[in-house]
Write a protein that holds these residues in place. Structure first.
Motif, PDB file in Angstrom:
ATOM      1  N   ALA A 396     -25.336   2.674  23.829  1.00 26.01           N
ATOM      2  CA  ALA A 396     -24.849   4.160  23.715  1.00 26.01           C
ATOM      3  C   ALA A 396     -24.871   4.764  22.419  1.00 26.01           C
ATOM      4  CB  ALA A 396     -23.334   3.915  23.818  1.00 26.01           C
ATOM      5  N   GLY A 397     -25.096   4.147  21.376  1.00 20.91           N
ATOM      6  CA  GLY A 397     -25.335   4.839  20.011  1.00 20.91           C
ATOM      7  C   GLY A 397     -26.794   5.616  20.197  1.00 20.91           C
ATOM      8  N   PHE A 398     -27.901   4.729  20.696  1.00 16.75           N
ATOM      9  CA  PHE A 398     -29.081   5.305  20.870  1.00 16.75           C
ATOM     10  C   PHE A 398     -29.279   6.566  21.526  1.00 16.75           C
ATOM     11  CE2 PHE A 398     -33.214   5.076  23.240  1.00 16.75           C
ATOM     12  CZ  PHE A 398     -34.061   4.875  22.095  1.00 16.75           C
ATOM     13  N   LEU A 399     -28.385   6.264  22.781  1.00 13.57           N
ATOM     14  CA  LEU A 399     -28.511   7.521  23.603  1.00 13.57           C
ATOM     15  C   LEU A 399     -27.966   8.790  23.224  1.00 13.57           C
ATOM     16  CD1 LEU A 399     -27.909   5.659  26.942  1.00 13.57           C
ATOM     17  CD2 LEU A 399     -30.105   6.209  26.353  1.00 13.57           C
ATOM     18  N   ALA A 400     -26.831   8.539  22.287  1.00  7.63           N
ATOM     19  CA  ALA A 400     -26.117   9.691  21.906  1.00  7.63           C
ATOM     20  C   ALA A 400     -26.824  10.605  20.848  1.00  7.63           C
ATOM     21  CB  ALA A 400     -24.788   9.112  21.020  1.00  7.63           C
ATOM     22  N   ILE A 401     -27.959  10.027  20.222  1.00  9.04           N
ATOM     23  CA  ILE A 401     -28.640  10.804  19.259  1.00  9.04           C
ATOM     24  C   ILE A 401     -29.919  11.262  19.842  1.00  9.04           C
ATOM     25  CG2 ILE A 401     -27.660   9.577  17.340  1.00  9.04           C
ATOM     26  CD1 ILE A 401     -30.093   8.073  17.058  1.00  9.04           C
ATOM     27  N   ARG A 402     -30.109  11.084  21.140  1.00  6.48           N
ATOM     28  CA  ARG A 402     -31.476  11.258  21.671  1.00  6.48           C
ATOM     29  C   ARG A 402     -31.311  12.719  22.426  1.00  6.48           C
ATOM     30  NH1 ARG A 402     -35.482   8.709  18.923  1.00  6.48           N
ATOM     31  NH2 ARG A 402     -34.811   6.850  17.970  1.00  6.48           N
ATOM     32  N   GLY A 403     -30.026  13.087  22.886  1.00  2.74           N
ATOM     33  CA  GLY A 403     -30.071  14.105  23.919  1.00  2.74           C
ATOM     34  C   GLY A 403     -30.155  15.464  23.451  1.00  2.74           C
ATOM     35  N   PRO A 404     -30.043  16.497  24.031  1.00  2.00           N
ATOM     36  CA  PRO A 404     -29.830  17.733  23.536  1.00  2.00           C
ATOM     37  C   PRO A 404     -28.513  18.016  22.983  1.00  2.00           C
ATOM     38  CG  PRO A 404     -29.771  17.805  25.795  1.00  2.00           C
ATOM     39  CD  PRO A 404     -29.959  16.480  25.446  1.00  2.00           C
ATOM     40  N   VAL A 405     -28.322  19.140  22.093  1.00  3.21           N
ATOM     41  CA  VAL A 405     -26.991  19.204  21.746  1.00  3.21           C
ATOM     42  C   VAL A 405     -25.853  19.643  22.705  1.00  3.21           C
ATOM     43  CG1 VAL A 405     -25.470  20.845  19.987  1.00  3.21           C
ATOM     44  CG2 VAL A 405     -27.902  20.080  19.338  1.00  3.21           C
ATOM     45  N   ALA A 422     -27.980  25.745  19.503  1.00  2.00           N
ATOM     46  CA  ALA A 422     -27.954  25.594  21.118  1.00  2.00           C
ATOM     47  C   ALA A 422     -28.596  26.184  22.063  1.00  2.00           C
ATOM     48  CB  ALA A 422     -26.381  26.106  21.401  1.00  2.00           C
ATOM     49  N   ASP A 423     -29.750  26.955  21.315  1.00  2.00           N
ATOM     50  CA  ASP A 423     -30.642  27.396  22.298  1.00  2.00           C
ATOM     51  C   ASP A 423     -31.713  26.671  22.870  1.00  2.00           C
ATOM     52  OD1 ASP A 423     -30.363  30.390  22.451  1.00  2.00           O
ATOM     53  OD2 ASP A 423     -31.217  30.806  20.369  1.00  2.00           O
ATOM     54  N   ASP A 424     -31.886  25.654  22.167  1.00  2.00           N
ATOM     55  CA  ASP A 424     -33.073  24.739  22.735  1.00  2.00           C
ATOM     56  C   ASP A 424     -32.286  23.715  23.442  1.00  2.00           C
ATOM     57  OD1 ASP A 424     -35.340  23.218  23.294  1.00  2.00           O
ATOM     58  OD2 ASP A 424     -35.983  23.066  21.306  1.00  2.00           O
ATOM     59  N   GLU A 425     -32.202  23.683  24.687  1.00  2.00           N
ATOM     60  CA  GLU A 425     -31.329  22.815  25.458  1.00  2.00           C
ATOM     61  C   GLU A 425     -31.892  21.642  25.561  1.00  2.00           C
ATOM     62  OE1 GLU A 425     -28.161  22.663  26.743  1.00  2.00           O
ATOM     63  OE2 GLU A 425     -27.910  24.327  25.304  1.00  2.00           O
ATOM     64  N   THR A 426     -33.475  21.266  25.355  1.00  2.00           N
ATOM     65  CA  THR A 426     -33.968  19.989  25.546  1.00  2.00           C
ATOM     66  C   THR A 426     -34.376  19.458  24.088  1.00  2.00           C
ATOM     67  OG1 THR A 426     -36.199  21.329  25.581  1.00  2.00           O
ATOM     68  CG2 THR A 426     -34.967  21.185  27.627  1.00  2.00           C
ATOM     69  N   ARG A 427     -33.841  20.050  23.107  1.00  5.02           N
ATOM     70  CA  ARG A 427     -34.267  19.397  21.725  1.00  5.02           C
ATOM     71  C   ARG A 427     -33.444  18.243  21.498  1.00  5.02           C
ATOM     72  NH1 ARG A 427     -31.744  21.020  17.124  1.00  5.02           N
ATOM     73  NH2 ARG A 427     -30.896  22.821  18.226  1.00  5.02           N
ATOM     74  N   PRO A 428     -34.116  17.292  20.901  1.00  2.47           N
ATOM     75  CA  PRO A 428     -33.425  16.010  21.043  1.00  2.47           C
ATOM     76  C   PRO A 428     -33.093  15.926  19.217  1.00  2.47           C
ATOM     77  CG  PRO A 428     -35.699  15.268  21.230  1.00  2.47           C
ATOM     78  CD  PRO A 428     -35.500  16.936  21.403  1.00  2.47           C
ATOM     79  N   ALA A 429     -33.511  16.631  18.503  1.00  6.11           N
ATOM     80  CA  ALA A 429     -33.205  16.383  17.029  1.00  6.11           C
ATOM     81  C   ALA A 429     -31.647  16.525  16.990  1.00  6.11           C
ATOM     82  CB  ALA A 429     -33.924  17.584  16.282  1.00  6.11           C
ATOM     83  N   VAL A 430     -31.344  15.858  15.729  1.00  6.99           N
ATOM     84  CA  VAL A 430     -29.871  15.950  15.376  1.00  6.99           C
ATOM     85  C   VAL A 430     -29.352  16.874  14.380  1.00  6.99           C
ATOM     86  CG1 VAL A 430     -28.068  14.465  14.293  1.00  6.99           C
ATOM     87  CG2 VAL A 430     -29.841  13.307  15.498  1.00  6.99           C
ATOM     88  N   VAL A 431     -28.333  17.517  14.466  1.00  4.25           N
ATOM     89  CA  VAL A 431     -28.039  18.944  13.779  1.00  4.25           C
ATOM     90  C   VAL A 431     -27.225  18.286  12.654  1.00  4.25           C
ATOM     91  CG1 VAL A 431     -26.781  21.075  13.822  1.00  4.25           C
ATOM     92  CG2 VAL A 431     -28.133  20.562  15.702  1.00  4.25           C
ATOM     93  N   GLY A 432     -27.367  18.427  11.439  1.00  7.05           N
ATOM     94  CA  GLY A 432     -26.463  17.872  10.236  1.00  7.05           C
ATOM     95  C   GLY A 432     -25.312  18.480  10.296  1.00  7.05           C
ATOM     96  N   LEU A 433     -24.461  17.695   9.614  1.00  9.66           N
ATOM     97  CA  LEU A 433     -22.910  18.322   9.551  1.00  9.66           C
ATOM     98  C   LEU A 433     -22.955  19.280   8.585  1.00  9.66           C
ATOM     99  CD1 LEU A 433     -20.853  15.005   9.256  1.00  9.66           C
ATOM    100  CD2 LEU A 433     -20.695  16.735  11.031  1.00  9.66           C
TER     101      LEU A 433
END
Length: 433
Positions: A396-405, A422-433
């Motif tokens: 679950a942790g692997f999948l949680a960081i791979r999908g879009p925001v 939020a614009d790039d709905e397909t971007r899998p990158a992680v947004v920092g806190l």
């Protein structure tokens, strides 16, 4: 003069944010003692409150079950009262439940359920307040550390408090209403002031940077990242509540005294405090997060098997290791709600979904663990089942960081920095806190 006014306004804003952070930490400290105080003296509860021992698994399950059914209450209250007053109201209910459940023995089970509902109502709003105040990873880390500190204090002080109150277990449990009242007083105004460019906390993201034609977004239930975050939160919570409900009982079966078992349950939480603080901070680094999210699940599985295999003399070490990795998992779960959401409203709704459904799943933890122990007469099957669940947590942790925001706020209505996230709905990158 204008510069002085701006400087004064900036200082006032910083002071307010410090007060909000202090209030959030105090709130977090109050959201575990109602559970761990009971867990630390589970063997004494039947005699102290005339409870049938057969109902002990139910007692351990009730708070988590309450978490699962009361997730929507927090956002609903926040829309009507503001986030701060909503949390304050939840803490007042918590204080009342803590007193009533032990002073009226017949209300032990209903009072525990009500305490769980109050805890959940406050808990789901913590990430929303963090997001609305642009809190960093340290904010989330301090809040998650507050959860662990409250859990440790609840388990570790229950026996000394009972002795201080002349052997009264009821007063040792009821005294935790006092910090709940203090937390309510401090947090009740935190949702009233603007938190982002003049936007009220409950409406952040709806005014700044608005455009005339906001893009529509998919409902939360149709966003796969939201489900992955929910699964991660639920699985780590299921492990946590199974462990805190039965660890002391397991340790007694290994030959430890009830006092030593309660102390080790407190050590389980204390050992994890640094990890619960640092995990959300480290999660803001994508390179670390890619390893941490799946790696923690595997680490929990190994730690559980270590506790099972270790003799009584090594339980201090093994319980400490388990506390570290388990607390890091909780810190990461809270951080993912903030990291993987586009704005405050999304954070609040994702928090309600992940904690509501997650705790509904987690409610099975104490019950299943207790039933497996009862059916098998030992602890081997229980610990191996929990270890297998921890492996699923890694997935679950692997999948949680791979999908879009995750985003439920129309993109055009978000402030510019959040809209970019939020614009790039397909971007899998992680947004920092």
């Amino acid at each position: 003069m204008e510069e002085q006014r701006r400087g004064g306004s900036g200082n006032s804003g910083r002071a307010f944010r410090v007060l909000v952070l202090l209030a959030l930490v105090l709130v977090s400290v109050n959201l575990r003692p109602a559970i761990t105080t009971i867990a630390g003296v589970m063997n004494q509860v039947p005699g102290a409150f005339q409870l049938d021992p057969v109902l002990l698994p139910v007692l351990g399950t009730l708070p988590v079950l309450a978490f699962g059914v009361s997730g929507p209450i927090g956002p609903w209250l926040a829309r009507r009262l503001g986030t701060g007053p909503a949390v304050a109201l939840a803490l007042l209910v918590l204080a009342a439940a803590l007193i009533v459940r032990v002073l009226v023995p017949a209300l032990l089970l209903p009072g525990t359920f009500l305490a769980g509902m109050a805890i959940m109502t406050a808990s789901v709003l913590v990430p929303q307040i963090v997001k609305a105040n642009h809190g960093s990873g340290w904010w989330t880390g301090l809040c998650t550390m507050g959860f662990g500190l409250g859990a440790a204090l609840g388990a570790g002080l229950v026996q000394p408090l009972a002795e201080a109150f002349g052997g009264s277990l009821a007063w040792a449990l009821a005294v935790w209403a006092v910090p709940a009242l203090l937390g309510a007083c401090l947090i009740q105004r935190s949702g009233r002031r603007p938190t982002a460019a003049g936007t009220p906390a409950g409406k952040a993201g709806s005014a700044a940077g608005a455009v005339s034609s906001p893009q529509q977004v998919a409902p939360l239930r149709k966003q796969r990242t939201a489900w992955a975050v929910t699964a991660f939160f639920g699985l780590q919570a299921m492990l946590y509540f199974a462990i805190t409900s039965w660890l002391a009982v397991y340790l007694v079966s290994k030959g430890l005294s009830s006092a030593d078992a309660a102390a080790l349950l407190a050590w389980f939480s204390l050992a994890g405090l640094p990890a619960s603080l640092l995990a959300p901070v480290l999660a803001g680094r994508p390179a670390i997060l890619r390893i941490m999210a799946p790696g923690l699940g595997l680490a929990v599985a190994l730690a559980l098997l270590g506790v099972l295999a270790a003799p009584a003399g090594l339980q201090f070490v093994m319980v400490g290791i388990l506390g570290i990795v388990q607390s890091a998992g909780f810190g990461l779960a809270m951080a993912l709600v903030v990291i993987r959401s586009s704005g405050p409203q999304t954070a609040g709704k994702l928090s309600a979904m992940s904690q509501g459904l997650g705790f509904a799943l987690a409610s099975l933890g104490p019950l299943v663990a207790g039933l497996l122990h009862t059916w098998t007469g030992g602890w081997e099957v229980t610990f191996w089942a929990l270890a297998a669940e921890a492996v699923i947590l890694a997935g679950a942790g692997f999948l949680a960081i791979r999908g879009p925001v995750v985003n439920v706020e129309p993109v055009g209505l978000l402030p510019e920095p959040q809209r970019r996230n939020a614009d790039d709905e397909t971007r899998p990158a992680v947004v920092g806190l």
